[in-house]
Write an enzyme that holds these catalytic residues in place. Sequence first.
Site, PDB file in Angstrom:
ATOM      1  N   CYS A   2    -106.957 -51.248  27.361  1.00  0.00           N
ATOM      2  CA  CYS A   2    -108.870 -50.700  26.990  1.00  0.00           C
ATOM      3  C   CYS A   2    -109.427 -51.518  28.142  1.00  0.00           C
ATOM      4  CB  CYS A   2    -109.056 -51.834  25.829  1.00  0.00           C
ATOM      5  SG  CYS A   2    -108.145 -50.645  24.142  1.00  0.00           S
ATOM      6  N   ARG A  33    -107.328 -46.673  34.089  1.00  0.00           N
ATOM      7  CA  ARG A  33    -107.055 -47.918  32.953  1.00  0.00           C
ATOM      8  C   ARG A  33    -106.354 -46.746  31.622  1.00  0.00           C
ATOM      9  NH1 ARG A  33    -107.934 -53.130  33.844  1.00  0.00           N
ATOM     10  NH2 ARG A  33    -106.883 -53.245  31.180  1.00  0.00           N
ATOM     11  N   TRP A 103    -108.009 -47.207  24.049  1.00  0.00           N
ATOM     12  CA  TRP A 103    -107.409 -46.795  24.136  1.00  0.00           C
ATOM     13  C   TRP A 103    -106.541 -47.012  22.587  1.00  0.00           C
ATOM     14  CZ3 TRP A 103    -101.372 -47.911  24.304  1.00  0.00           C
ATOM     15  CH2 TRP A 103    -101.020 -46.383  24.306  1.00  0.00           C
ATOM     16  N   ASN A 130    -109.746 -55.475  23.364  1.00  0.00           N
ATOM     17  CA  ASN A 130    -108.549 -55.295  24.203  1.00  0.00           C
ATOM     18  C   ASN A 130    -106.805 -55.998  24.237  1.00  0.00           C
ATOM     19  OD1 ASN A 130    -106.420 -54.087  25.316  1.00  0.00           O
ATOM     20  ND2 ASN A 130    -107.169 -55.173  28.086  1.00  0.00           N
ATOM     21  N   GLY A 131    -106.396 -55.272  22.974  1.00  0.00           N
ATOM     22  CA  GLY A 131    -105.356 -56.419  22.490  1.00  0.00           C
ATOM     23  C   GLY A 131    -105.024 -55.676  21.369  1.00  0.00           C
ATOM     24  N   GLU A 584     -87.656 -42.092  39.543  1.00  0.00           N
ATOM     25  CA  GLU A 584     -88.781 -42.483  39.799  1.00  0.00           C
ATOM     26  C   GLU A 584     -89.520 -41.103  40.011  1.00  0.00           C
ATOM     27  OE1 GLU A 584     -92.815 -44.372  40.244  1.00  0.00           O
ATOM     28  OE2 GLU A 584     -91.729 -44.596  38.993  1.00  0.00           O
ATOM     29  N   LYS A 588     -92.595 -39.429  37.322  1.00  0.00           N
ATOM     30  CA  LYS A 588     -93.727 -39.068  37.658  1.00  0.00           C
ATOM     31  C   LYS A 588     -93.940 -37.899  37.455  1.00  0.00           C
ATOM     32  CE  LYS A 588     -95.484 -42.647  40.077  1.00  0.00           C
ATOM     33  NZ  LYS A 588     -94.970 -42.943  38.467  1.00  0.00           N
ATOM     34  N   GLU A 591     -95.149 -38.214  33.793  1.00  0.00           N
ATOM     35  CA  GLU A 591     -96.351 -38.842  33.487  1.00  0.00           C
ATOM     36  C   GLU A 591     -97.265 -38.002  33.770  1.00  0.00           C
ATOM     37  OE1 GLU A 591     -96.349 -42.596  34.761  1.00  0.00           O
ATOM     38  OE2 GLU A 591     -96.581 -42.125  36.551  1.00  0.00           O
ATOM     39  N   HIS A 607     -69.603 -35.678  33.120  1.00  0.00           N
ATOM     40  CA  HIS A 607     -69.279 -37.075  31.708  1.00  0.00           C
ATOM     41  C   HIS A 607     -70.841 -36.111  30.579  1.00  0.00           C
ATOM     42  CE1 HIS A 607     -66.604 -38.865  32.569  1.00  0.00           C
ATOM     43  NE2 HIS A 607     -67.964 -39.345  34.486  1.00  0.00           N
ATOM     44  N   LYS A 705    -103.564 -47.094  32.034  1.00  0.00           N
ATOM     45  CA  LYS A 705    -102.673 -47.376  34.012  1.00  0.00           C
ATOM     46  C   LYS A 705    -101.614 -49.093  33.715  1.00  0.00           C
ATOM     47  CE  LYS A 705    -102.903 -48.030  37.867  1.00  0.00           C
ATOM     48  NZ  LYS A 705    -101.767 -47.691  38.929  1.00  0.00           N
TER      49      LYS A 705
END
Length: 710
Positions: A2, A33, A103, A130-131, A584, A588, A591, A607, A705
């Site tokens: 948030c 964010r 968020w 926020n939290g 990585e 990318k 997401e 395997h 973010k």
Amino acid sequence: MCGIFGYCSFLVEKDRKYVCDVLCNGLARLEYRGYDSAGIGVDGDTPTSPLILFKTVGKVATLRKDIEAATATPSPAQGDVQGDKIDMNKVFLSQTSMAHTRWATHGVPSNTNCHPHVSDTQTEFSLVHNGIITNYKELKLVLLKRGYTFHTDTDTEAVAVLCKYVWDSQPHKRLNFTELIKTVIKELEGSFAFVFKSTHFPDEIVAARRGSPLLIGVKTDRKLKVDFVDVELPTNEERVDGVDAAGLLAVPNSVADGHGAAGPKLRRSQSRAFLSEDGMPQPIEFFVASDASAVIEHTKRVLYLEDDDIAHIAEGELHIHRLRRDDTVSSVRAIEHLEIELAEIMKGQYDHFMQKEIYEQPESVVNTMRGRVNFDTRQVLLGGLKAYLPVIRRGRRLLFVACGTSYHSCIAVRGVFEELTDIPVAVELASDFLDRRTPVFRDDVAIFVSQSGETADTILAMRYCLERGALCLGVVNTVGSTLSRETHAGIHINAGPEIGVASTKAYTSQYVALVMMAVQLSDDSILKTARRQQIIDGLHDIPSQIRKVLAMDKALQEMAKTMLAKEKSLLIMGRGYQYATCLEGALKIKEVSYMHSEGILAGELKHGPLALIDEHLPVIFIMTRDSLYPKVQSALAQVTARKGRPIIICNEDDDTVSDAAKCIRVPQTVDCLQGLINVIPLQLLSYHLAVMNGVDVDFPRNLAKSVTTE
């Protein structure tokens, strides 16, 4: 996650339209964010009028339209006089206001669940948060039994109603705003950053944090008298007058003592920084934010709050109180000068922030090395670690702890650390590290990597290691962040502000910073001299080699269009130093483009993953030259034998790869740095796939973010 933004002005004439514009601009700076709804709260026409609220699901642009519409039609905003439009030309000499991007954690995105949240229809208490409040259900149950009502599905509303309960329960013994909020916060469990406002305390704001970032920007016409703010400690922390010692939510005492005394006396000093030369208050503006990017257009003077700080802004002064005494925390908060420029956080000529940050990597890796690598003498000096080098070299284990992209950067350098330092290396995901209660010893060296320096899991892991006596080092991008302040020492990667959710330059700059750290740790070893010099020479060429790969952008865009855009899944394979590149790159792609992708260690192909291979599944092979090159060739042969469709990332001069194969040819560098080059094509492919799929590249769904909750 948030985004919080608050604006206070004192002895500065501003109309309501200006205030709304400032709030919306602040939220726009926090858009990166990630969020699903946004809202603001501004003062009513009188000091005790209910707060005027605007809330919307979606982006700040939608919120702006709602505010503009309110000037022409009767306002649906809570607190406005029914049937009257809002007077946007109303001028305030002093005012306080707040804004928020949400968020969702508790309750679906909706106007009702959007912040600011209020205690009642008259908005006696309002706040943004926020939290996560982990004990909100217990608080809500108690408050419901005491006759209070709730209208949202959020954890935050319980805090707003709790403020009203504290106020209502002491009609004959009123607390000041700071003590009231302190009383409330003592009942909360979880991580949070808050901004509180109340009609009972006009033109005052209280901000508090525990586990989530919060800073305060200061803007004045004249220079501040001092560049710090004193922290004021309470004289009595055992109980708050008027609240039973058994706790705030114990059975309320119906009989007040009737003396009308205020709360406990504070050892209060004048807020020296905010007085003019003649000792009188001066015109001033304060900006409370969860990120420096929201205040940079207004001021570069900021101070960062510590955990359990409670900041009170009133009458042009800022006072900081502590929730409890803690001798390990400084008794002043320094007012720092931000180095970033507004232009750095704007898109400029690029279509998206992610594209801008991909193209900034030649400069960002140079900034990471600037002043630290002497290419003439082939030496590395990281000043933040200099005093601790002997301790690090004596460590029994190097313990890297991180999340997401930062975790991949640690995987990328694990091999070079083991090679250069001869110290065992463990790389841990912060959440799993905490879940397992991993054994940590006093002679361990724990290295915490986070772009924002505010990643909740990583911070909790750091505090876990601090409690067990390990030397804790931070590798962060954000000066003043929690990780940078609470670790013993560390490295700022100096990558510049990152706005897009996809951390592209963070990965490459963290990678470079960690390689420099490994090189410096080995500079006492004559046996490793040649290898160190080889790596430093490689670092010198990295920026130009990245530019060379970026020049292939058009070809990569065409490859994404013809070979990948219509696919549902993608495998990326490599081994050794390139395993991290696979992880990585896959992250990318998934997401930002929502395409399923998986990074696989090529040595594990037989395997299990080999069962997935057929003529329909695209596979990207990272097959640049290093000691494991023949083994990756063998894995490629197994895939092609099963009619696989490989795309090969190989070196420019590799003539063993057929011209008929689908290739991405990249410059060759030292094996431990090759991942810096190889990841760039994957970043560009993920960007182009996202654009082709119609995805909002900078704000992918469900992602944030800065992950400041567990």
